[in-house]
Scaffold this motif. Structure first.
Motif, PDB file in Angstrom:
ATOM      1  N   ARG A   1       1.249  -1.023  -0.212  1.00 16.44           N
ATOM      2  CA  ARG A   1       0.251   0.100  -0.077  1.00 16.44           C
ATOM      3  C   ARG A   1       0.867   1.273  -0.286  1.00 16.44           C
ATOM      4  O   ARG A   1       0.450   1.933  -0.472  1.00 16.44           O
ATOM      5  CB  ARG A   1      -1.060   0.054   1.092  1.00 16.44           C
ATOM      6  CG  ARG A   1      -2.364  -1.045   0.910  1.00 16.44           C
ATOM      7  CD  ARG A   1      -2.984  -1.153   2.499  1.00 16.44           C
ATOM      8  NE  ARG A   1      -2.786  -1.132   3.916  1.00 16.44           N
ATOM      9  CZ  ARG A   1      -2.895  -2.147   3.637  1.00 16.44           C
ATOM     10  NH1 ARG A   1      -3.122  -2.827   3.565  1.00 16.44           N
ATOM     11  NH2 ARG A   1      -2.329  -2.230   5.598  1.00 16.44           N
ATOM     12  N   ARG A   2       1.794   1.273   0.914  1.00 13.75           N
ATOM     13  CA  ARG A   2       2.806   2.596   0.754  1.00 13.75           C
ATOM     14  C   ARG A   2       3.712   1.974  -1.021  1.00 13.75           C
ATOM     15  O   ARG A   2       3.634   3.757  -0.995  1.00 13.75           O
ATOM     16  CB  ARG A   2       4.043   2.463   2.101  1.00 13.75           C
ATOM     17  CG  ARG A   2       5.224   3.305   2.455  1.00 13.75           C
ATOM     18  CD  ARG A   2       5.441   3.189   3.334  1.00 13.75           C
ATOM     19  NE  ARG A   2       6.620   4.219   3.383  1.00 13.75           N
ATOM     20  CZ  ARG A   2       7.845   4.117   3.687  1.00 13.75           C
ATOM     21  NH1 ARG A   2       8.448   3.195   4.495  1.00 13.75           N
ATOM     22  NH2 ARG A   2       8.552   5.281   3.881  1.00 13.75           N
TER      23      ARG A   2
ATOM     24  N   ARG B   1       3.937   5.263  -5.454  1.00 11.18           N
ATOM     25  CA  ARG B   1       4.010   4.981  -7.568  1.00 11.18           C
ATOM     26  C   ARG B   1       3.012   6.276  -7.628  1.00 11.18           C
ATOM     27  O   ARG B   1       3.757   6.681  -8.716  1.00 11.18           O
ATOM     28  CB  ARG B   1       3.501   3.882  -7.511  1.00 11.18           C
ATOM     29  CG  ARG B   1       3.422   3.626  -9.007  1.00 11.18           C
ATOM     30  CD  ARG B   1       2.731   2.098  -9.799  1.00 11.18           C
ATOM     31  NE  ARG B   1       1.751   2.545  -8.671  1.00 11.18           N
ATOM     32  CZ  ARG B   1       1.042   0.951  -8.740  1.00 11.18           C
ATOM     33  NH1 ARG B   1       1.444   0.057  -9.342  1.00 11.18           N
ATOM     34  NH2 ARG B   1       0.043   1.346  -8.531  1.00 11.18           N
ATOM     35  N   GLN B   2       2.340   6.763  -6.865  1.00 13.47           N
ATOM     36  CA  GLN B   2       1.048   7.584  -7.547  1.00 13.47           C
ATOM     37  C   GLN B   2       2.254   9.006  -7.260  1.00 13.47           C
ATOM     38  O   GLN B   2       1.658   9.996  -8.258  1.00 13.47           O
ATOM     39  CB  GLN B   2      -0.269   7.961  -6.596  1.00 13.47           C
ATOM     40  CG  GLN B   2      -0.992   6.489  -7.419  1.00 13.47           C
ATOM     41  CD  GLN B   2      -1.944   6.260  -6.362  1.00 13.47           C
ATOM     42  OE1 GLN B   2      -1.870   7.071  -4.649  1.00 13.47           O
ATOM     43  NE2 GLN B   2      -3.020   5.831  -6.362  1.00 13.47           N
ATOM     44  N   GLN B   3       2.997   8.865  -6.932  1.00 11.68           N
ATOM     45  CA  GLN B   3       4.170   9.975  -5.913  1.00 11.68           C
ATOM     46  C   GLN B   3       5.052  10.599  -7.420  1.00 11.68           C
ATOM     47  O   GLN B   3       6.270  11.398  -7.537  1.00 11.68           O
ATOM     48  CB  GLN B   3       4.795  10.440  -4.992  1.00 11.68           C
ATOM     49  CG  GLN B   3       3.131  10.664  -3.541  1.00 11.68           C
ATOM     50  CD  GLN B   3       3.637   9.923  -2.410  1.00 11.68           C
ATOM     51  OE1 GLN B   3       5.413  10.625  -2.325  1.00 11.68           O
ATOM     52  NE2 GLN B   3       3.014   9.878  -1.505  1.00 11.68           N
TER      53      GLN B   3
ATOM     54  N   ALA C   1       9.458   3.041  -7.181  1.00 14.70           N
ATOM     55  CA  ALA C   1       8.528   1.980  -6.493  1.00 14.70           C
ATOM     56  C   ALA C   1       7.270   1.513  -7.427  1.00 14.70           C
ATOM     57  O   ALA C   1       6.938   0.212  -7.675  1.00 14.70           O
ATOM     58  CB  ALA C   1       7.402   3.038  -5.838  1.00 14.70           C
ATOM     59  N   VAL C   2       7.753   2.451  -9.412  1.00 19.16           N
ATOM     60  CA  VAL C   2       7.487   2.465 -10.100  1.00 19.16           C
ATOM     61  C   VAL C   2       7.787   0.603 -10.893  1.00 19.16           C
ATOM     62  O   VAL C   2       6.516   0.129 -11.343  1.00 19.16           O
ATOM     63  CB  VAL C   2       7.193   3.939 -11.212  1.00 19.16           C
ATOM     64  CG1 VAL C   2       6.773   2.347 -12.673  1.00 19.16           C
ATOM     65  CG2 VAL C   2       6.713   4.326 -10.680  1.00 19.16           C
ATOM     66  N   ARG C   3       8.633   0.620 -10.230  1.00 24.09           N
ATOM     67  CA  ARG C   3       9.493  -0.447 -10.920  1.00 24.09           C
ATOM     68  C   ARG C   3       9.033  -1.848  -9.798  1.00 24.09           C
ATOM     69  O   ARG C   3       8.618  -2.133 -10.350  1.00 24.09           O
ATOM     70  CB  ARG C   3      11.218  -0.616 -11.199  1.00 24.09           C
ATOM     71  CG  ARG C   3      11.452  -0.982 -12.243  1.00 24.09           C
ATOM     72  CD  ARG C   3      13.411  -0.835 -11.956  1.00 24.09           C
ATOM     73  NE  ARG C   3      13.184   0.495 -11.248  1.00 24.09           N
ATOM     74  CZ  ARG C   3      14.056  -0.012 -10.138  1.00 24.09           C
ATOM     75  NH1 ARG C   3      14.996  -0.663 -10.050  1.00 24.09           N
ATOM     76  NH2 ARG C   3      14.877   1.142  -9.272  1.00 24.09           N
ATOM     77  N   MET C   4       9.143  -1.900  -8.772  1.00 25.07           N
ATOM     78  CA  MET C   4       8.662  -2.527  -8.193  1.00 25.07           C
ATOM     79  C   MET C   4       7.155  -2.907  -7.955  1.00 25.07           C
ATOM     80  O   MET C   4       6.610  -4.095  -7.954  1.00 25.07           O
ATOM     81  CB  MET C   4       9.341  -2.331  -6.735  1.00 25.07           C
ATOM     82  CG  MET C   4      10.124  -2.471  -6.178  1.00 25.07           C
ATOM     83  SD  MET C   4      11.419  -3.459  -6.610  1.00 25.07           S
ATOM     84  CE  MET C   4      12.429  -3.273  -7.873  1.00 25.07           C
TER      85      MET C   4
END
Length: 81
Positions: free
Chosen positions: A34-35, A40-42, A47-50
């Motif tokens: 969730r975090r 990713r939204q930021q 985070a996008v890759r993971m």
């Protein structure tokens, strides 16, 4: 942070402590995911890759474990431990 509070914080972050360090529980993986979605939204590139990896991928689990360790450590520092 006393030992009981530390254990509660570990549980809250979905971590268990072993001789070799911290392990992530399934609940911790969900919290970290969730975090990671928020990151990713930021636009966080890691985070996008993971988050593009399968939930079963060991790299995604390791990323989530690191997120939870970071959150636990921040809480532990804030407590003055």
């Amino acid at each position: 942070m006393n030992p009981e509070a530390r254990q509660e914080a570990l549980r809250r972050h979905g971590l268990t402590e072993t001789q070799d360090g911290f392990e992530l529980t399934a609940e911790g993986f969900q919290r970290a995911s969730r975090r990671a979605r928020d990151l990713r939204q930021q636009g966080d590139p890691e985070a996008v890759r993971m988050m593009a990896l399968s939930p079963e991928d060991p790299d995604r689990w390791e990323y989530c474990r690191c997120l939870q360790i970071e959150a636990f450590t921040a809480e532990e520092r804030a407590s003055g431990f």
